[in-house]
Design an enzyme around this catalytic site. Structure first.
Site, short mmCIF file in Angstrom:
data_model
loop_
_atom_site.label_atom_id
_atom_site.label_comp_id
_atom_site.label_asym_id
_atom_site.label_seq_id
_atom_site.Cartn_x
_atom_site.Cartn_y
_atom_site.Cartn_z
N ARG A 1 8.48 -0.19 5.80
CA ARG A 1 7.28 0.52 6.24
C ARG A 1 6.08 -0.41 6.43
O ARG A 1 5.08 -0.04 7.04
CB ARG A 1 6.93 1.64 5.24
N LYS B 1 7.64 -7.45 1.22
CA LYS B 1 6.49 -6.60 0.86
C LYS B 1 5.68 -7.15 -0.31
O LYS B 1 4.45 -7.22 -0.25
CB LYS B 1 7.00 -5.19 0.52
N GLN C 1 20.08 -9.43 -5.47
CA GLN C 1 20.82 -8.20 -5.17
C GLN C 1 21.46 -8.42 -3.80
O GLN C 1 20.75 -8.57 -2.80
CB GLN C 1 19.85 -7.00 -5.13
N GLY D 1 8.42 -3.75 -8.12
CA GLY D 1 7.65 -4.95 -7.76
C GLY D 1 6.44 -4.65 -6.92
O GLY D 1 5.59 -5.52 -6.71
N GLU E 1 14.18 12.74 -6.67
CA GLU E 1 13.57 12.00 -5.58
C GLU E 1 13.05 12.97 -4.53
O GLU E 1 13.65 14.04 -4.30
CB GLU E 1 14.59 11.04 -4.94
N ASN F 1 3.61 0.71 -0.08
CA ASN F 1 4.76 0.83 0.83
C ASN F 1 4.39 0.60 2.28
O ASN F 1 5.26 0.40 3.12
CB ASN F 1 5.40 2.22 0.68
N ARG G 1 -16.36 -24.47 1.51
CA ARG G 1 -14.90 -24.55 1.62
C ARG G 1 -14.32 -25.42 0.51
O ARG G 1 -15.05 -25.93 -0.35
CB ARG G 1 -14.52 -25.09 3.00
N ASN H 1 -32.52 -35.16 0.79
CA ASN H 1 -32.92 -34.05 1.66
C ASN H 1 -32.21 -34.21 3.00
O ASN H 1 -32.36 -35.21 3.68
CB ASN H 1 -34.44 -34.08 1.86
N ALA I 1 -32.28 -30.36 9.16
CA ALA I 1 -31.56 -29.37 9.97
C ALA I 1 -30.70 -30.07 11.02
O ALA I 1 -31.11 -31.05 11.61
CB ALA I 1 -32.56 -28.45 10.66
C1 UD1 Z 1 10.51 4.60 -6.20
C2 UD1 Z 1 11.20 5.67 -7.08
C3 UD1 Z 1 10.34 6.93 -7.14
C4 UD1 Z 1 8.95 6.56 -7.64
C5 UD1 Z 1 8.34 5.43 -6.84
C6 UD1 Z 1 7.07 4.94 -7.51
C7 UD1 Z 1 13.61 5.30 -6.81
C8 UD1 Z 1 14.87 5.75 -6.17
N1 UD1 Z 1 12.50 5.98 -6.51
O1 UD1 Z 1 10.44 5.14 -4.89
O2 UD1 Z 1 10.92 7.89 -8.00
O3 UD1 Z 1 8.13 7.73 -7.61
O4 UD1 Z 1 9.23 4.30 -6.74
O5 UD1 Z 1 6.38 4.02 -6.72
O6 UD1 Z 1 13.64 4.36 -7.59
N2 UD1 Z 1 14.19 -2.19 -4.50
C9 UD1 Z 1 15.17 -3.13 -4.68
N3 UD1 Z 1 16.42 -2.90 -4.19
C10 UD1 Z 1 16.72 -1.76 -3.52
C11 UD1 Z 1 15.71 -0.78 -3.34
C12 UD1 Z 1 14.45 -1.04 -3.85
O7 UD1 Z 1 14.93 -4.17 -5.29
O8 UD1 Z 1 17.89 -1.63 -3.12
C13 UD1 Z 1 12.83 -2.45 -5.04
C14 UD1 Z 1 11.76 -2.52 -3.96
O9 UD1 Z 1 11.56 -3.83 -3.53
C15 UD1 Z 1 10.52 -1.96 -4.68
C16 UD1 Z 1 11.09 -1.09 -5.77
O10 UD1 Z 1 12.47 -1.40 -5.89
O11 UD1 Z 1 9.74 -2.98 -5.28
C17 UD1 Z 1 10.93 0.39 -5.43
O12 UD1 Z 1 11.56 0.64 -4.19
P1 UD1 Z 1 10.85 1.54 -3.08
O13 UD1 Z 1 11.73 1.58 -1.90
O14 UD1 Z 1 9.44 1.13 -2.90
O15 UD1 Z 1 10.94 2.95 -3.83
P2 UD1 Z 1 10.09 4.24 -3.58
O16 UD1 Z 1 10.62 4.97 -2.41
O17 UD1 Z 1 8.66 3.90 -3.55
CA CA Z 2 7.49 2.02 -3.63
#
Ligand code: UD1
Ligand code: CA
Length: 454
Positions: A15, A22, A73, A102, A153, A226, A321, A365, A368
């Site tokens: 997204r 992200k 993963q 994360g 969910e 997200n 800077r 000093n 300008a």
């Molecule tokens: C998730 C929760 C939801 C909660 C929300 C809070 C699940 C299924 N849902 O939804 O209940 O309300 O967070 O913000 O957990 N990720 C992986 N591997 C994957 C999928 C996701 O590492 O296969 C990590 C993503 O990088 C992310 C985190 O898990 O940091 C959450 O995944 P995301 O897709 O953002 O879950 P949500 O739909 O927000």
């Molecule tokens: Ca999320």
């Protein structure tokens, strides 16, 4: 008890519509992941494992630089599957486990510590919150005793379940890491997304007689990022937090809502920041210093930090800077840019100047329009200006060059050779004067114009 944490960051973050993972997008100048790791560490967690996707090589480098460990993963099969990937790193770690999304840049250590503590009492705990707009967060269904019944969910929820305002934050704790991995290993993926959901772990734990408690927190601390819009929203919340912290520490701000700070900004008590000031990474402003409106200060990894000394005045409309070291009582005025230069005590550069790769001695000093010509298209060269020197307006100092203490440089000079202490250096052509020339010129032009009109 020893504590470990798993931070889930393998999701593609589709997204965001970005080539960058992200959690590597920055909030207040620090990647989201950096904020999460800091909060987790602050909760007393000694081992932190970040789960990434195979393609996220660069992110793994960042994880190592934070002193955290990497797990991969292999396929994005859901949050539960991602957490399980950390098992290869944690092995049979004996201790408590925190699992955190994360993408939660505003996470705070006390909230995480509370989650861990309540898991130690009950076995498992979940952080929940009541957002003004529950959007697509997982909904939390409670038992009569307030413990967790289950999380549904959004995509799997019925309209009645979607009406529930208590939501899953994406922070979970287990008293035993070993048990958690056992439960996660039993997850199934028969849901709307065909994924292994961490939110289903409590259902499995219950079969082992372990209840899951709920600790509630505010919606800002646990907001997930997200999309670009949520990233901007999180930035705005982080700025509010940083400003509030600065004000509480005794920093003066005329219009705090217009000031932008970085995660590492150091503002000493009794400095003052005017309206519309933007401060990037690696900046320290000492007591008694004032940063006037519309100034931009930003240190850099390569050139070094920016330091504004006690009582120095910067701006309005100044730019500092990387490597700009501004000593006590220095004045840097409007449209002055300083890069990798030490401006020593009490020196002044008040208007329209570039000082780069330079030292300006105490009390000098700078007129300008003075420019240190530091770059020849290939290399950068140094300019050294002595204490008490007076550099006339519109001077070009062609580096490498050294101007001694107490020197006067005539306005409009181009200085290419060293100037000795207390000398006058001037390179402009001698002034010529032709008496009456202008009057004659005007009379002639007026006559020409009148002739054309006839
Ligand atoms: C998730 C929760 C939801 C909660 C929300 C809070 C699940 C299924 N849902 O939804 O209940 O309300 O967070 O913000 O957990 N990720 C992986 N591997 C994957 C999928 C996701 O590492 O296969 C990590 C993503 O990088 C992310 C985190 O898990 O940091 C959450 O995944 P995301 O897709 O953002 O879950 P949500 O739909 O927000
Ligand atoms: Ca999320």
């Amino acid at each position: 008890m020893a504590k470990a944490a798993i931070i889930l960051a393998a999701g593609q973050g589709t997204r965001m519509k970005s080539a960058k993972p992200k959690v590597m997008h920055a909030i207040a100048g620090l990647p989201i992941l950096g904020h999460v790791v800091a909060a987790v560490r602050g909760a007393g967690v000694s081992r932190i494992v970040v789960v990434s996707a195979p393609s996220m090589e660069e992110m793994r480098g960042y994880v190592s630089s934070l002193g955290a460990e990497n797990a991969i993963q292999d396929r994005p099969l859901g949050t539960g599957h991602a957490a399980l990937a950390a098992k290869s790193v944690l092995g049979d770690f004996q201790g408590a486990l925190l699992i955190n999304n994360g993408d939660m840049p505003l996470a705070q250590s006390p909230m995480l510590a509370e989650s861990l503590a309540s898991a130690e009492t009950y076995g498992l705990s979940l952080v929940a919150f009541r957002p003004a707009d529950p959007a697509a967060y997982g909904r939390v269904i409670q038992n009569a005793d307030g413990t967790l019944d289950r999380i549904v969910e959004y995509k799997d929820a019925t309209p009645e379940q979607r009406a529930i305002d208590l939501c899953c934050a994406g922070t979970y704790s287990a008293a035993s890491a070993r048990k958690f991995f056992e439960w996660a290993g039993r997850l199934e993926n028969n849901n709307a997304q065909g994924e292994y959901y961490i939110p289903e772990v409590p259902l499995i734990a219950r079969r082992d007689g372990v209840k899951c408690t709920i600790t509630e927190t505010d919606e800002i601390t646990v907001m997930g990022v997200n999309s670009r819009a949520e990233l901007a929203d999180a930035e705005s919340q982080m700025q509010k937090r940083l400003r509030a912290r600065a004000l509480a520490a005794g920093v003066g701000m005329t219009a705090p809502e217009t000031v932008f700070l970085s995660h590492d900004t150091v503002l000493e008590p009794d400095c003052h920041i005017g309206p519309y000031v933007v401060i990037g990474p690696k900046v320290t402003v000492k007591s008694g210093a004032g940063i006037k409106s519309h100034s931009h200060l930003e240190g850099s990894e390569k050139e070094g930090p920016v330091v504004v000394g006690n009582g120095a005045l910067i701006g309005p409309y100044a730019r500092l800077r990387g490597g700009a070291v501004i000593e006590e009582d220095v004045h840097i005025g409007n449209f002055v840019e300083v890069k990798k230069a030490r401006i020593e005590k009490g020196a002044k550069a008040n208007h329209l100047t570039y000082l780069g790769d330079a030292r300006v001695g105490a009390g000098a000093n700078i007129g300008a329009g003075t420019i240190t010509c530091n770059y020849d298209g290939f290399d950068k060269h140094h300019t050294d200006i002595g204490a008490g020197a007076f550099i006339g307006s519109n001077t070009a100092l062609v580096a490498p060059v050294k101007v001694g203490d107490g020197v006067y440089v005539g306005a409009g000079s181009v200085i290419t050779k060293p100037v000795e202490k207390d000398a006058l250096a001037v390179t402009r052509a001698a002034q010529k004067e032709i008496p009456g020339w202008a009057e004659k010129f005007r009379t002639q032009k007026k006559a020409e114009k009148a002739a054309k009109k006839k």
